[in-house]
Write a protein that holds these residues in place. Structure first.
Motif, PDB file in Angstrom:
ATOM      1  N   GLY A 337      40.309  28.102  43.598  1.00  7.92           N
ATOM      2  CA  GLY A 337      40.750  29.131  44.525  1.00  7.92           C
ATOM      3  C   GLY A 337      41.260  30.399  43.873  1.00  7.92           C
ATOM      4  N   LEU A 338      41.084  30.547  42.562  1.00 12.76           N
ATOM      5  CA  LEU A 338      41.566  31.742  41.877  1.00 12.76           C
ATOM      6  C   LEU A 338      40.442  32.766  41.790  1.00 12.76           C
ATOM      7  CD1 LEU A 338      43.863  31.977  38.799  1.00 12.76           C
ATOM      8  CD2 LEU A 338      41.733  33.285  38.808  1.00 12.76           C
ATOM      9  N   ARG A 339      40.750  34.002  42.195  1.00  7.16           N
ATOM     10  CA  ARG A 339      39.784  35.095  42.078  1.00  7.16           C
ATOM     11  C   ARG A 339      40.270  36.078  41.021  1.00  7.16           C
ATOM     12  NH1 ARG A 339      37.756  39.791  46.393  1.00  7.16           N
ATOM     13  NH2 ARG A 339      36.448  40.882  44.848  1.00  7.16           N
ATOM     14  N   LEU A 340      39.467  36.214  39.979  1.00  3.55           N
ATOM     15  CA  LEU A 340      39.803  37.114  38.883  1.00  3.55           C
ATOM     16  C   LEU A 340      39.145  38.468  39.113  1.00  3.55           C
ATOM     17  CD1 LEU A 340      41.074  37.358  36.014  1.00  3.55           C
ATOM     18  CD2 LEU A 340      38.858  36.660  35.104  1.00  3.55           C
ATOM     19  N   TYR A 341      39.887  39.540  38.837  1.00  3.72           N
ATOM     20  CA  TYR A 341      39.368  40.897  38.964  1.00  3.72           C
ATOM     21  C   TYR A 341      39.108  41.470  37.570  1.00  3.72           C
ATOM     22  CZ  TYR A 341      40.908  40.577  43.819  1.00  3.72           C
ATOM     23  OH  TYR A 341      41.072  40.189  45.131  1.00  3.72           O
ATOM     24  N   GLY A 342      38.047  42.259  37.443  1.00 10.31           N
ATOM     25  CA  GLY A 342      37.725  42.849  36.157  1.00 10.31           C
ATOM     26  C   GLY A 342      36.705  42.028  35.386  1.00 10.31           C
ATOM     27  N   LEU A 343      36.533  42.364  34.115  1.00  5.54           N
ATOM     28  CA  LEU A 343      35.542  41.697  33.278  1.00  5.54           C
ATOM     29  C   LEU A 343      35.835  40.207  33.144  1.00  5.54           C
ATOM     30  CD1 LEU A 343      35.049  44.284  30.398  1.00  5.54           C
ATOM     31  CD2 LEU A 343      33.250  43.409  31.909  1.00  5.54           C
ATOM     32  N   ALA A 344      34.847  39.382  33.498  1.00  5.83           N
ATOM     33  CA  ALA A 344      35.009  37.929  33.419  1.00  5.83           C
ATOM     34  C   ALA A 344      33.906  37.282  32.588  1.00  5.83           C
ATOM     35  CB  ALA A 344      35.024  37.321  34.827  1.00  5.83           C
ATOM     36  N   ASP A 345      33.174  38.097  31.853  1.00  7.81           N
ATOM     37  CA  ASP A 345      32.077  37.616  31.022  1.00  7.81           C
ATOM     38  C   ASP A 345      32.610  37.361  29.613  1.00  7.81           C
ATOM     39  OD1 ASP A 345      29.795  37.155  29.544  1.00  7.81           O
ATOM     40  OD2 ASP A 345      28.655  38.820  30.412  1.00  7.81           O
ATOM     41  N   VAL A 346      32.573  36.112  29.173  1.00  6.93           N
ATOM     42  CA  VAL A 346      33.096  35.761  27.858  1.00  6.93           C
ATOM     43  C   VAL A 346      32.371  36.507  26.745  1.00  6.93           C
ATOM     44  CG1 VAL A 346      31.559  33.783  27.496  1.00  6.93           C
ATOM     45  CG2 VAL A 346      33.841  33.798  26.446  1.00  6.93           C
ATOM     46  N   ARG A 347      31.154  36.947  27.012  1.00  5.96           N
ATOM     47  CA  ARG A 347      30.399  37.696  26.011  1.00  5.96           C
ATOM     48  C   ARG A 347      30.879  39.136  25.878  1.00  5.96           C
ATOM     49  NH1 ARG A 347      24.701  36.473  28.752  1.00  5.96           N
ATOM     50  NH2 ARG A 347      26.068  37.119  30.480  1.00  5.96           N
ATOM     51  N   ARG A 348      31.787  39.541  26.762  1.00  6.64           N
ATOM     52  CA  ARG A 348      32.270  40.916  26.739  1.00  6.64           C
ATOM     53  C   ARG A 348      33.780  40.990  26.455  1.00  6.64           C
ATOM     54  NH1 ARG A 348      30.122  44.823  31.316  1.00  6.64           N
ATOM     55  NH2 ARG A 348      30.995  46.263  29.759  1.00  6.64           N
ATOM     56  N   LEU A 349      34.294  40.005  25.767  1.00  8.68           N
ATOM     57  CA  LEU A 349      35.721  40.010  25.441  1.00  8.68           C
ATOM     58  C   LEU A 349      36.116  41.170  24.536  1.00  8.68           C
ATOM     59  CD1 LEU A 349      36.537  36.215  24.962  1.00  8.68           C
ATOM     60  CD2 LEU A 349      37.321  37.730  26.789  1.00  8.68           C
ATOM     61  N   ASP A 351      35.340  44.047  25.065  1.00 12.36           N
ATOM     62  CA  ASP A 351      35.501  45.203  25.946  1.00 12.36           C
ATOM     63  C   ASP A 351      36.781  45.133  26.772  1.00 12.36           C
ATOM     64  OD1 ASP A 351      33.037  46.192  25.071  1.00 12.36           O
ATOM     65  OD2 ASP A 351      31.939  45.111  26.628  1.00 12.36           O
ATOM     66  N   ARG A 352      37.664  44.225  26.413  1.00 12.98           N
ATOM     67  CA  ARG A 352      38.919  44.105  27.155  1.00 12.98           C
ATOM     68  C   ARG A 352      40.041  43.630  26.241  1.00 12.98           C
ATOM     69  NH1 ARG A 352      41.046  41.127  30.489  1.00 12.98           N
ATOM     70  NH2 ARG A 352      39.685  41.238  32.335  1.00 12.98           N
ATOM     71  N   VAL A 353      41.269  43.877  26.655  1.00 14.61           N
ATOM     72  CA  VAL A 353      42.418  43.227  26.039  1.00 14.61           C
ATOM     73  C   VAL A 353      42.735  41.988  26.857  1.00 14.61           C
ATOM     74  CG1 VAL A 353      43.357  45.342  25.052  1.00 14.61           C
ATOM     75  CG2 VAL A 353      44.041  44.661  27.367  1.00 14.61           C
ATOM     76  N   ALA A 354      43.627  41.152  26.353  1.00 10.28           N
ATOM     77  CA  ALA A 354      43.913  39.873  27.011  1.00 10.28           C
ATOM     78  C   ALA A 354      44.905  40.039  28.154  1.00 10.28           C
ATOM     79  CB  ALA A 354      44.440  38.872  25.987  1.00 10.28           C
ATOM     80  N   THR A 355      44.577  40.954  29.065  1.00 10.76           N
ATOM     81  CA  THR A 355      45.353  41.207  30.278  1.00 10.76           C
ATOM     82  C   THR A 355      44.461  40.905  31.468  1.00 10.76           C
ATOM     83  OG1 THR A 355      46.750  42.904  29.258  1.00 10.76           O
ATOM     84  CG2 THR A 355      46.515  42.990  31.650  1.00 10.76           C
ATOM     85  N   PHE A 356      44.893  39.991  32.333  1.00 12.49           N
ATOM     86  CA  PHE A 356      44.062  39.517  33.438  1.00 12.49           C
ATOM     87  C   PHE A 356      44.847  39.588  34.744  1.00 12.49           C
ATOM     88  CE2 PHE A 356      42.553  37.494  29.605  1.00 12.49           C
ATOM     89  CZ  PHE A 356      41.167  37.519  29.716  1.00 12.49           C
ATOM     90  N   SER A 357      44.200  40.101  35.798  1.00 13.58           N
ATOM     91  CA  SER A 357      44.812  40.155  37.126  1.00 13.58           C
ATOM     92  C   SER A 357      43.984  39.326  38.100  1.00 13.58           C
ATOM     93  CB  SER A 357      44.906  41.597  37.617  1.00 13.58           C
ATOM     94  OG  SER A 357      45.863  42.320  36.869  1.00 13.58           O
ATOM     95  N   PHE A 358      44.690  38.631  39.001  1.00  9.19           N
ATOM     96  CA  PHE A 358      43.996  37.720  39.900  1.00  9.19           C
ATOM     97  C   PHE A 358      44.800  37.512  41.185  1.00  9.19           C
ATOM     98  CE2 PHE A 358      46.738  35.153  37.162  1.00  9.19           C
ATOM     99  CZ  PHE A 358      47.376  34.312  38.057  1.00  9.19           C
ATOM    100  N   ARG A 359      44.155  36.909  42.147  1.00 10.96           N
ATOM    101  CA  ARG A 359      44.808  36.396  43.354  1.00 10.96           C
ATOM    102  C   ARG A 359      44.482  34.922  43.471  1.00 10.96           C
ATOM    103  NH1 ARG A 359      46.873  40.001  47.094  1.00 10.96           N
ATOM    104  NH2 ARG A 359      46.622  38.413  48.709  1.00 10.96           N
ATOM    105  N   LEU A 360      45.413  34.153  44.018  1.00  9.44           N
ATOM    106  CA  LEU A 360      45.246  32.702  44.135  1.00  9.44           C
ATOM    107  C   LEU A 360      45.212  32.322  45.612  1.00  9.44           C
ATOM    108  CD1 LEU A 360      44.995  30.017  42.677  1.00  9.44           C
ATOM    109  CD2 LEU A 360      47.496  29.888  42.607  1.00  9.44           C
ATOM    110  N   LYS A 361      44.015  31.925  46.047  1.00 11.07           N
ATOM    111  CA  LYS A 361      43.780  31.549  47.445  1.00 11.07           C
ATOM    112  C   LYS A 361      44.320  32.643  48.355  1.00 11.07           C
ATOM    113  CE  LYS A 361      43.457  26.581  46.659  1.00 11.07           C
ATOM    114  NZ  LYS A 361      43.965  25.231  46.990  1.00 11.07           N
TER     115      LYS A 361
END
Length: 427
Positions: A337-349, A351-361
């Protein structure tokens, strides 16, 4: 950064964590994008300053002379951290927001009614509203560049179209404090300069995570805040020497006209600046202790002395955080039930820093943050002052998102505990 890149930091996390007294408690700090814990080097510099040389500027007596020496060294250290040509190009202030509000008055003083500037909807509001207000004051048009809501990346085609209008300024972030996206900043700066446009870079979110080289970037201005990179609540602006020399400074009459003092209004936060020096000395220590394997890769860049140690240290940090980012992405994807926003492709790490935003259900982000806090896991919720991002994603009226962000003192075990806590909350 290759996924199989070796990293010495991961093998020496105990020693790294010992440099942060605040970590000696039963808590997991994933609130780092809002402010990191302070390094012992920085604390020591603060204490030493306040005990040994706490005085105002340019006195004839010993403590003032010693105080000025510390502040001068802090300017040199930040010039090394940014790889700026001169310490005269380093301006200290309260924080990035205050510095930007201040310098925006000086920059916009040269705008004319009918001019245009370019802003992005991916930026923190500190790199948006100061320029919007300045544009309103001067009768200048603001053109907006959007981001892709699916992956959180800036729309470069839209940016190119905006630059074809020959705007006076482009304000853009190095990395998004909300979605973690690292913009292709060197490419963006070249695009802007080809259009005759000045570039103002918000590097607050990127500075803790990787090396910065303002000469290689060729940016006109770049700013960060030290409390985001293991130091004190202070902001540090880089500006090209000729631009800072030319700009009008809003200051009181007795203040110096020399750089960088003409932009450092009033009595500065001396102990805070000493703490910034300590944070840079911490990075230097990381480079000296754990950055040896990166010398070959940096050998052609021409760095020497402290500048080389700093680049080694930040490269080592970036390598380890690649591991953390991959682990966080995997952990979040495992939560029902977690929806992640932004880059979620492990092949593109890269292109991002380890900052993740999401909503849970359908849970309100503040409730998720409160439940994680009960488990001793500290995270942020809301919009984190990246108001345009939360509005563009359609979540502002729903409490924004939950944000987790790793720093190099975090561990893979902490990531696993976060995953377990989120799975528990989602049930």
């Amino acid at each position: 950064m290759s996924p199989d890149h070796s990293t010495v930091l991961s093998e020496n996390l105990k020693l790294i964590r010992q440099q942060f007294p605040a970590l000696d408690r039963p808590a997991i700090f994933f609130d780092n994008p809002g402010g990191t814990q302070i390094a012992k080097h920085s604390l020591d510099r603060i204490n030493k300053y306040l005990i040994e040389c706490n005085a105002n500027h340019e006195g004839a007596f010993a403590t003032s002379i010693a105080s000025d020496a510390v502040l001068d060294e802090a300017h040199r250290a930040m010039a090394d951290f940014y790889n700026a040509p001169s310490a005269e190009e380093i301006v200290f202030g309260n924080n990035m927001t205050t510095l930007t509000l201040h310098i925006s008055r000086s920059i916009s003083r040269e705008w004319n009614e009918g001019d245009e500037i370019v802003l992005t909807r991916l930026d923190h509001d500190a790199n948006v509203t100061p320029w919007v207000l300045a544009a309103q004051d001067k009768g200048v048009k603001v053109n907006w560049v959007d981001f892709d809501v699916e992956d959180g990346t800036l729309k470069l085609d839209d940016l190119q179209k905006a630059l074809e209008r020959k705007p006076r300024l482009l304000a853009v972030g190095y990395a998004s404090n909300s979605l973690g996206t690292i913009n292709p900043i060197e490419k963006i700066i070249k695009m802007a300069h080809d259009a005759g446009t000045l570039v103002y870079i918000d590097a607050v979110q990127y500075a803790p995570h990787g090396p910065i080289d303002v000469q290689k970037l060729d940016c006109d201005f770049l700013v960060s805040s030290a409390y985001k990179f293991f130091g004190t609540h202070a902001g540090i602006l880089y500006g090209k020497h000729d631009l800072l020399e030319k700009l009008f400074a809003y200051k009181v009459r007795p203040a110096t006209n020399k750089l960088p003092g003409k932009f450092e209004t009033g009595t500065q936060n001396h102990e805070g600046i000493a703490g910034v020096l300590g944070a840079i000395e911490y990075f230097e220590w990381v480079g000296r202790e754990f950055g040896g394997e990166y010398i070959e890769g940096l050998s052609g860049e021409g760095y020497q002395g402290r500048r080389l140690e700093l680049k080694k240290g930040m490269t080592a940090i970036r390598a380890y955080e690649f591991e953390l980012g991959r682990a966080l992405l995997s952990a979040l994807e495992a939560v029902p039930g977690l929806r992640l926003y932004g880059l979620a492709d492990v092949r593109r790490l890269d292109d991002r820093v380890a900052t993740f935003s999401f909503r849970l259900k359908d849970m309100h982000p503040r409730l998720v943050a409160e439940k994680l806090a009960e488990e001793g896991i500290y995270v942020w919720d809301g919009n984190y002052y990246a108001l345009n991002v939360s509005e563009r994603l359609g979540v502002e009226d729903q409490g924004g998102m939950v944000r987790v962000g790793a720093a190099h003192y975090n561990t893979l075990e902490e990531v696993e505990r976060l995953k377990e806590a989120l799975i528990k909350i989602s049930k």
